[in-house]
Scaffold this motif. Structure first.
Motif, PDB file in Angstrom:
ATOM      1  N   THR A   1       0.807  -0.931  -0.067  1.00  0.00           N
ATOM      2  CA  THR A   1      -0.077  -0.135   0.042  1.00  0.00           C
ATOM      3  C   THR A   1       0.965   1.099  -0.063  1.00  0.00           C
ATOM      4  OG1 THR A   1      -0.126   0.210   2.514  1.00  0.00           O
ATOM      5  CG2 THR A   1      -1.830  -1.199   1.283  1.00  0.00           C
ATOM      6  N   TRP A   2       0.287   2.554  -0.130  1.00  0.00           N
ATOM      7  CA  TRP A   2       1.127   3.398  -0.304  1.00  0.00           C
ATOM      8  C   TRP A   2       1.940   3.670   1.088  1.00  0.00           C
ATOM      9  CZ3 TRP A   2       0.431   7.230   3.335  1.00  0.00           C
ATOM     10  CH2 TRP A   2      -0.581   7.394   4.248  1.00  0.00           C
ATOM     11  N   TRP A   3       1.183   3.585   2.286  1.00  0.00           N
ATOM     12  CA  TRP A   3       2.029   3.874   3.468  1.00  0.00           C
ATOM     13  C   TRP A   3       2.853   2.649   3.675  1.00  0.00           C
ATOM     14  CZ3 TRP A   3       2.101   0.260   7.283  1.00  0.00           C
ATOM     15  CH2 TRP A   3       0.982  -0.922   7.220  1.00  0.00           C
ATOM     16  N   GLN A   4       2.802   1.637   3.274  1.00  0.00           N
ATOM     17  CA  GLN A   4       3.957   0.496   3.372  1.00  0.00           C
ATOM     18  C   GLN A   4       5.046   0.862   2.439  1.00  0.00           C
ATOM     19  OE1 GLN A   4       1.364  -2.939   2.254  1.00  0.00           O
ATOM     20  NE2 GLN A   4       1.449  -3.748   4.455  1.00  0.00           N
ATOM     21  N   VAL A   5       4.778   1.246   1.344  1.00  0.00           N
ATOM     22  CA  VAL A   5       6.017   1.892   0.525  1.00  0.00           C
ATOM     23  C   VAL A   5       6.864   3.028   0.913  1.00  0.00           C
ATOM     24  CG1 VAL A   5       6.435   3.074  -1.973  1.00  0.00           C
ATOM     25  CG2 VAL A   5       4.748   1.009  -1.530  1.00  0.00           C
TER      26      VAL A   5
END
Length: 150
Positions: free
Chosen positions: A22-26
């Protein structure tokens, strides 16, 4: 037995693979990656007896672990986070931010090069700035790849 009979339990292979992030994991992966690499650079600079002190306006500023962590995380999260938010509005901001952010990080190498510090310190700080540029590019590329394959 007919050759046209295919068991229905065979899974289909997706056309494209997702990154699965997800965007926050990236964003987290980019910040952690940049921080780890920059802390390794700091450790090597310490082992090679670089002074790790920058003089600015006659005042000495030591380069510390906390400073390296903050300087690795804050710009990456702020810049990439802003790019990700802008991309929600207009997706064209993602590739633009990828190259502009990388370029700005690479241009910031001018700071260490003009600092007047010893060679080991200049080399370490320059490499840390380059690392941040690579992290910005890679982080946004991971997100772009994930968006493409949804």
């Amino acid at each position: 037995m007919s050759s046209s009979a295919v068991p229905s339990s065979v899974p289909t292979v997706p056309a494209a693979r997702r990154s699965g992030l997800t965007w926050w994991q990236v964003l987290t992966a980019g910040a952690v990656g940049a921080t780890v690499v920059n802390l390794i650079v700091l450790a090597v600079a310490t082992l090679t007896d670089a002074s790790l002190v920058v003089v600015d306006g006659g005042e000495e500023h030591p380069i510390t672990v906390g400073g390296v962590i903050g300087s690795s995380v804050v710009p990456l999260v702020a810049g990439v986070g802003a790019a990700l938010l802008l991309a929600l509005w207009k997706p064209v901001f993602l590739p633009i931010a990828q190259y502009v952010g990388t370029g700005l990080a690479l241009l910031s190498v001018a700071g260490p090069l003009s600092s007047g510090a010893d060679g080991g310190t200049v080399a370490a700080l320059s490499l840390m700035h380059v690392t941040l540029g690579v992290a910005v590019f890679t982080t946004l590329q991971l997100h772009r790849r994930h968006r493409r394959h949804r």
